[in-house]
Scaffold this motif. Structure first.
Motif, mmCIF file in Angstrom:
data_model
loop_
_atom_site.group_PDB
_atom_site.id
_atom_site.type_symbol
_atom_site.label_atom_id
_atom_site.label_comp_id
_atom_site.label_asym_id
_atom_site.label_seq_id
_atom_site.Cartn_x
_atom_site.Cartn_y
_atom_site.Cartn_z
ATOM 1 N N SER A 1 0.839 -1.202 0.000
ATOM 2 C CA SER A 1 0.000 0.000 0.000
ATOM 3 C C SER A 1 0.871 1.248 0.000
ATOM 4 N N HIS A 2 0.402 2.284 -0.642
ATOM 5 C CA HIS A 2 1.170 3.521 -0.731
ATOM 6 C C HIS A 2 0.382 4.664 -0.122
ATOM 7 N N ALA A 3 0.093 4.573 1.155
ATOM 8 C CA ALA A 3 -0.660 5.633 1.805
ATOM 9 C C ALA A 3 0.210 6.867 1.976
ATOM 10 N N GLU A 4 1.528 6.647 2.214
ATOM 11 C CA GLU A 4 2.391 7.785 2.470
ATOM 12 C C GLU A 4 2.897 8.398 1.155
ATOM 13 N N THR A 5 3.400 9.623 1.242
ATOM 14 C CA THR A 5 3.941 10.303 0.074
ATOM 15 C C THR A 5 5.340 9.794 -0.189
ATOM 16 N N LYS A 6 5.621 9.482 -1.452
ATOM 17 C CA LYS A 6 6.940 8.947 -1.755
ATOM 18 C C LYS A 6 7.838 10.027 -2.362
ATOM 19 N N VAL A 7 9.025 10.151 -1.793
ATOM 20 C CA VAL A 7 9.999 11.119 -2.269
ATOM 21 C C VAL A 7 11.255 10.368 -2.697
ATOM 22 N N GLY A 8 11.723 10.645 -3.899
ATOM 23 C CA GLY A 8 12.879 9.929 -4.423
ATOM 24 C C GLY A 8 14.135 10.793 -4.478
ATOM 25 N N PHE A 9 15.283 10.149 -4.327
ATOM 26 C CA PHE A 9 16.571 10.848 -4.403
ATOM 27 C C PHE A 9 17.498 10.078 -5.348
ATOM 28 N N VAL A 10 18.142 10.788 -6.233
ATOM 29 C CA VAL A 10 19.108 10.162 -7.134
ATOM 30 C C VAL A 10 20.490 10.704 -6.791
ATOM 31 N N TYR A 11 21.384 9.794 -6.420
ATOM 32 C CA TYR A 11 22.731 10.203 -6.005
ATOM 33 C C TYR A 11 23.767 9.818 -7.056
ATOM 34 N N VAL A 12 24.762 10.653 -7.210
ATOM 35 C CA VAL A 12 25.805 10.354 -8.194
ATOM 36 C C VAL A 12 26.890 9.444 -7.618
ATOM 37 N N GLY A 13 27.070 9.494 -6.302
ATOM 38 C CA GLY A 13 28.112 8.669 -5.671
ATOM 39 C C GLY A 13 27.500 7.686 -4.697
ATOM 40 N N PRO A 14 28.324 6.896 -4.029
ATOM 41 C CA PRO A 14 27.818 6.018 -2.978
ATOM 42 C C PRO A 14 27.558 6.827 -1.712
ATOM 43 N N ILE A 15 26.575 6.414 -0.911
ATOM 44 C CA ILE A 15 26.294 7.196 0.297
ATOM 45 C C ILE A 15 27.458 7.107 1.282
ATOM 46 N N GLY A 16 28.369 6.159 1.042
ATOM 47 C CA GLY A 16 29.535 6.051 1.922
ATOM 48 C C GLY A 16 30.724 6.871 1.454
ATOM 49 N N ASP A 17 30.513 7.908 0.647
ATOM 50 C CA ASP A 17 31.679 8.663 0.143
ATOM 51 C C ASP A 17 32.167 9.690 1.147
ATOM 52 N N HIS A 18 31.419 9.875 2.223
ATOM 53 C CA HIS A 18 31.753 10.866 3.242
ATOM 54 C C HIS A 18 31.964 12.245 2.638
ATOM 55 N N GLY A 19 31.253 12.552 1.597
ATOM 56 C CA GLY A 19 31.384 13.866 0.977
ATOM 57 C C GLY A 19 30.038 14.307 0.446
ATOM 58 N N TRP A 20 29.981 14.609 -0.826
ATOM 59 C CA TRP A 20 28.808 15.163 -1.481
ATOM 60 C C TRP A 20 27.557 14.313 -1.256
ATOM 61 N N THR A 21 27.621 13.061 -1.641
ATOM 62 C CA THR A 21 26.439 12.211 -1.563
ATOM 63 C C THR A 21 26.062 11.909 -0.119
#
Lengths: 360, 305, 359
Positions: free
Chosen positions: A27-47
């Motif tokens: 079920s999709h009762a909640e609002t869905k927000v998407g994010f597109v990242y260029v790097g890995p979330i473990g880059d400790h920088g931009w992403t």
């Protein structure tokens, strides 16, 4: 013969489809927000910073939203597909967090008129595509002021990624800040041609220190240059986040990317129907750029840094206020004037004091 | 300009390449091409970093890193020796696997700082200008990298086991006919390669830049593979290649710092172009190269044939 | 002791069973991995492998993603057959994008239907030139192509970086590192409205067909095979090894170049600092997964593409981190590569001592 191989694959696939179709009712009762990242979330920088902002959205809006992210999406053919897939799977607001996603975002936006898009650091908008960017140069100006106060060799080492306006603007702001307190300051730039290669970034910092720089600053993602500064006993600045843990004796301050408030604000706007396409460039005032505590410096330098920060925040000071001369000594911004938006956005020259040349 | 400082920087930049390339050299000499160096290095890097963070012991970290690299190699060895999977493709798959696994394990270790690996300190002797600073002030992995080069060179040219290894790489069928355990030799050679890649990874995350970040090898594994070819399968030349590559990488950064008016992309190309040029020069004498290149590289071996 | 015996001919039944076995093992591992990660395993497997194919767009995207992999993979398989180790397809791909894309920019104001053929030819030419350098260095100076082709890849990537950060920037683009957007005359026609499926896919299919005929029906194809399998025999038969090196580098370079320009003027529509998410390297796996057979490469390309698209989909649908999708992709490849052995070899039980006696 390979035909059979694929046939086997399809048989299995169909079997799995039958098994799984019963499981896929979500079920999709909640609002869905998407994010597109260029790097890995473990880059400790931009992403990494963008992802912290995503978590801030989840925290602020609780179970009213569901966030989704796709990381390490290469700029190029893949990004349009990912954006379209997010749009077609019920995401109503999509943040595309790298400049290279600009045209793919616009293409997807054309196909999905009901979905709202927010593209970071670009310059093309549409009815359902807004853009946002941060005035990091404000922080870099303050860092320059500090460097001008603290440096003994009058030489700054700048580890840079790619010669794009964002990076050039940062170098120039740093130089203007440094020269505002010490006209003898100069900057040497080393381009590592990567956003992210800790080893090479560190090596570039070492090379710059060996050439006499006693302040290291960077426009690349990893804490490596700052670590080098720590080990070599010179000073430096953190990038994207507070990196004091990596350099307790060397970090003077850090320019912190804080997208959280903006993401929360835009998600709320989308949910209550007030979202409109806009083009914002937020800085210290709006909290998108923050300065980490001023440490490892004499109190008069810290006081000046605070004063500068206040002046920028209140609008009394704009880092790109004339007179500004380029490398050849030509006046590009007259005394008392402020560089116009076009010059800031597309900056492609070095100000006086920066060594080397930019590719034309 | 401080020449000693530059040399020190070159040593740090070259050591990971040298460690990984020395391991890959042994693997290739046995007739196996493992293109999974990048993946093994990453696994070594995160394991070493995680272990050091948890136990506070760099020695344990390095050991764990080397062990992790070895176990990755073990997976590769089983696949290519027992299941006779294609070596090139399996190596590449190992890299994809390693990037993923290291990122997964590393999730909790992003943003943690470590003290760099301790350096040898003989007090005043280590501080003697030039010689003391360069020769007596390094961390133990740097010394180990040199020791391994000498050891590998000696092993390959002077020992009976080295001879067997080369025979296996030269022609597995003849080696088998002579009664040498081809698969065992290859398996051990693959494990050694993984061990060294694990050390190289440990060096990256503990000494070079003491931190963990996803994909922090940034292509160094590939360079290591190329350096084995560059060194025409000889330990000494591989070491020379690693230092040539490291030196040009560092020097181009220095040249940039002087403010030379040349696009930085062209400066960044220099290490790659230089290795091509030098390879061409040393390869002209074809006969010599062929003596060193393992003839059965990449080919699967089945004892029952 | 179990031993493996090479089959005289590949087993027809195992050709079918081995992938099925790989799939079964993949499902088994998937169940374990996803359960450990607290995800519903069947749902995860569904989102990974099936769901991307349930929509028309997803299905065309699979083909779009597979197209460059097939084009490059088919070309590489020729060289690999002849033991020419071109691992620099990434560079040849990039050079194709540069030469073709540069042509498109140069002719961007021309409104002629000749623009596209010119762009494509230049793209192929760019790839060929970049493939010919290792061939030249190999045949003239005996320089190993593993090193030269790999190093030239980095050089090509840096040249592209220089061009889009410098001279080829969009003049109206505020100095951002992107070229102008190509005119419609330089773009490959879309085959299916609303999707990104373009003429590049037709090129891929044609290349499969042509290379298949070349390898199975021509003397030249026979020579490629013999040089690879029995170098001594080839030498004895008087085959010109240098010619085969040149040809395989030209063919693989040209196809990689075609893949590059097809990607740029098929899906991207402009030059960017990086135009390939590592296609040149992935295609090496595709070539071997397809057993260096053009038709095999076609299917291997599709399977490989599915693992990528499935990975993206799993991130979107069930929040699986990219790290897990990479890990899982690696495992799938391990199984596919390992199970392949059963098609080529027969498992034989032999008493250990007896095997020794025989020696």
């Amino acid at each position: 013969m390979k035909l059979k191989k694929s046939f086997g694959f399809i048989v299995m696939a169909v079997a799995m489809l039958g098994l799984s179709s019963t499981l896929s009712s979500v079920s999709h009762a909640e609002t869905k927000v998407g994010f597109v990242y260029v790097g890995p979330i473990g880059d400790h920088g931009w992403t990494y910073q963008h992802d912290r902002a995503r978590l801030a959205v989840e925290k602020a809006l609780g179970n009213k939203v569901k966030t989704t992210f796709v990381e390490s999406v290469k700029e190029g053919p893949d990004s349009e597909r990912v954006i379209r897939q997010l749009a077609s799977s019920g995401h109503e607001l999509i943040f595309t967090t790298s400049f290279g996603f600009m045209n793919p975002t616009l293409k997807a936006a054309k196909k999905f008129g009901n979905v709202k898009f927010e593209h970071a650091t670009g310059y093309k908008q549409a009815k359902n595509v807004g853009t946002y960017s941060a005035r990091f140069y404000e922080g870099r100006y303050i860092a320059g002021v500090i460097a001008g106060k603290v440096s003994k060799t009058n030489k700054i080492g700048y580890v840079a990624s790619f010669p794009i306006p964002e990076v050039v603007r940062g170098i120039n702001a740093f130089m203007l800040g440094a020269r505002s307190v010490n006209p003898k300051m100069s900057i040497s730039v080393v381009w590592v041609n990567s956003w992210y290669d800790p080893g090479k970034e560190g090596d570039a910092a070492k090379a710059l220190i060996d050439q006499g720089a006693d302040i290291i600053t960077q426009h690349t993602d990893s804490p490596a240059p700052l670590q080098v500064a720590e080990n070599r006993g010179v000073k430096g600045f953190g990038q994207a986040s507070d990196m004091i843990k990596f350099a307790p004796k060397a970090q003077l301050s850090a320019i912190v990317n804080n997208w959280g408030a903006y993401y929360v604000e835009r998600t709320k706007a989308m949910m209550n129907g007030s979202w409109k396409s806009q083009d914002v460039w937020y800085g210290l005032k709006e909290g998108m750029v923050e300065m980490a505590p001023y440490t490892n410096m004499p109190s008069n330098a810290a006081a000046l840094a605070k004063k500068t920060e206040e002046a920028i925040r209140s609008g009394d000071l704009h880092p790109f206020t004339g007179p500004i001369k380029d490398q050849s000594g030509k006046l590009v911004v007259e005394a008392g004037k402020i560089a116009d938006a076009g010059m800031l956005l597309g900056m492609n020259f070095y100000v006086e004091g920066v060594q080397g040349s930019l590719p034309k | 300009m401080d020449l000693v400082a530059i040399v020190l920087t070159i040593i740090t930049a070259s050591t990971p390449l040298l460690l990984a390339a020395t391991g890959e050299l042994i693997t290739e000499k046995s007739g196996v091409l493992n293109l999974g160096v990048e993946g093994m290095m990453l696994i070594g890097a995160i394991t070493a970093f995680a272990t050091t963070t948890i136990t506070n012991s760099a020695v344990l970290g390095v050991l764990a890193g080397a062990a992790a690299g070895t176990s990755m190699a073990c997976v590769f060895g089983i696949l290519v020796l027992i299941f006779l999977a294609n070596q090139v493709a399996t190596g590449l798959a190992l890299t994809i696997f390693g990037i993923g696994l290291s990122a997964l394990v590393g999730t909790g270790f992003v943003g943690i700082a470590l003290e760099p690996l301790p350096k040898l300190d003989l007090g005043p002797i280590s501080a003697v200008p030039v010689i003391g600073q360069i020769l007596l002030g390094q961390d133990f992995l740097v010394y180990l990298s040199f020791f391994m080069v000498v050891l590998v060179a000696y092993f390959l040219s002077k020992t009976r086991l080295g001879l067997i290894l080369r025979a296996v790489g030269e022609s597995h069928d003849s080696a088998h006919a002579l009664g040498y355990p081809v698969l065992l030799v290859r398996f051990l050679a693959i494990l050694f390669g993984g061990f060294m890649c694990g050390l190289a990874g440990s060096y990256l995350s503990l000494a070079y830049t003491p931190l963990w970040a996803e994909n922090m090898t940034a292509g160094r594994g590939w360079i290591a593979v190329a350096l084995v070819v560059f060194g025409t399968w000889r330990a000494g030349r591989v070491a020379l290649g690693a230092y040539l590559f490291g030196a040009i990488t560092i020097l181009q950064l220095h040249v940039q710092g002087w403010g030379l008016e040349i696009a930085s992309q062209f400066m960044s190309m220099l290490p790659y172009l230089a290795t091509i040029v030098v390879l061409v020069i040393i390869s002209r004498d074809g006969a010599k190269i062929r003596l060193n290149a393992p003839q059965s590289i990449g080919k699967a071996f089945t004892p029952s044939r | 002791m179990f031993t493996l015996e090479r089959r005289v001919e590949q087993s027809k039944s195992w050709l079918v069973f081995s992938p099925i076995m790989a799939i079964a093992l993949t499902i088994l591992s998937g169940i374990i991995i996803f359960s450990v990660l607290d995800k519903d395993p069947w749902m995860s497997l569904y989102t990974f492998f099936i769901q991307p194919l349930t929509t028309g767009f997803g299905f065309t995207e699979l083909i779009v993603k597979a197209t460059p992999l097939i084009l490059i993979g088919v070309g590489l398989s020729i060289g690999f057959k002849a033991n020419v180790w071109n691992i620099g397809a990434e560079g040849q791909f990039t050079m194709g994008a540069i030469a073709g894309g540069g042509t498109a920019l140069f002719l961007n104001t021309q409104e002629s239907f000749l623009v596209l053929p010119a762009v494509l030819l230049m793209g192929i030419f760019g790839g060929i030139v970049w493939g010919m350098i290792p061939a030249f260095l190999k045949t003239k100076f005996n320089a190993n192509e593993i090193l030269t082709s790999l190093m030239l890849s980095y050089v090509a990537l840096l040249i592209l970086s220089y061009l889009v950060h410098g001279p080829w920037r969009d003049p109206g683009g505020y100095n951002f590192p992107e070229s102008e957007i190509f005119s419609d005359f330089a773009m490959l026609p879309i085959l299916l409205e609303g999707t990104r499926l373009n003429l590049g896919t037709v090129f891929a299919l044609l290349s499969v067909l042509i290379i298949y005929i070349l390898l199975s029906r021509t003397v030249l194809g026979y020579q490629f095979k013999v040089v690879g399998l029995a170098p001594a025999a080839a030498k004895h038969a008087g085959f010109d090894r240098a010619k085969l090196i040149w040809l395989s580098m030209i063919i693989s370079g040209g196809l990689a170049g075609l893949a590059g320009i097809s990607e740029v003027s098929g899906t991207i529509g402009q030059l960017l600092p990086s135009v390939s998410p590592g296609y040149g390297f992935t295609a090496i796996i595709v070539a071997f997964l397809g057993r260096l057979n053009p038709v095999g490469v076609l299917f291997a390309g599709l399977i490989m593409a599915l693992t990528y698209i499935g990975g993206e989909n799993a991130q979107i649908e069930i929040g699986l981190p990219a790290a897990v999708t990479g890990l899982f992709q690696g495992i799938i490849l391990f199984y596919l590569l390992a199970c392949d052995v059963l098609a080529r070899y027969r498992l034989r039980y032999k008493p250990f001592l007896k095997a020794r006696d025989r020696e």
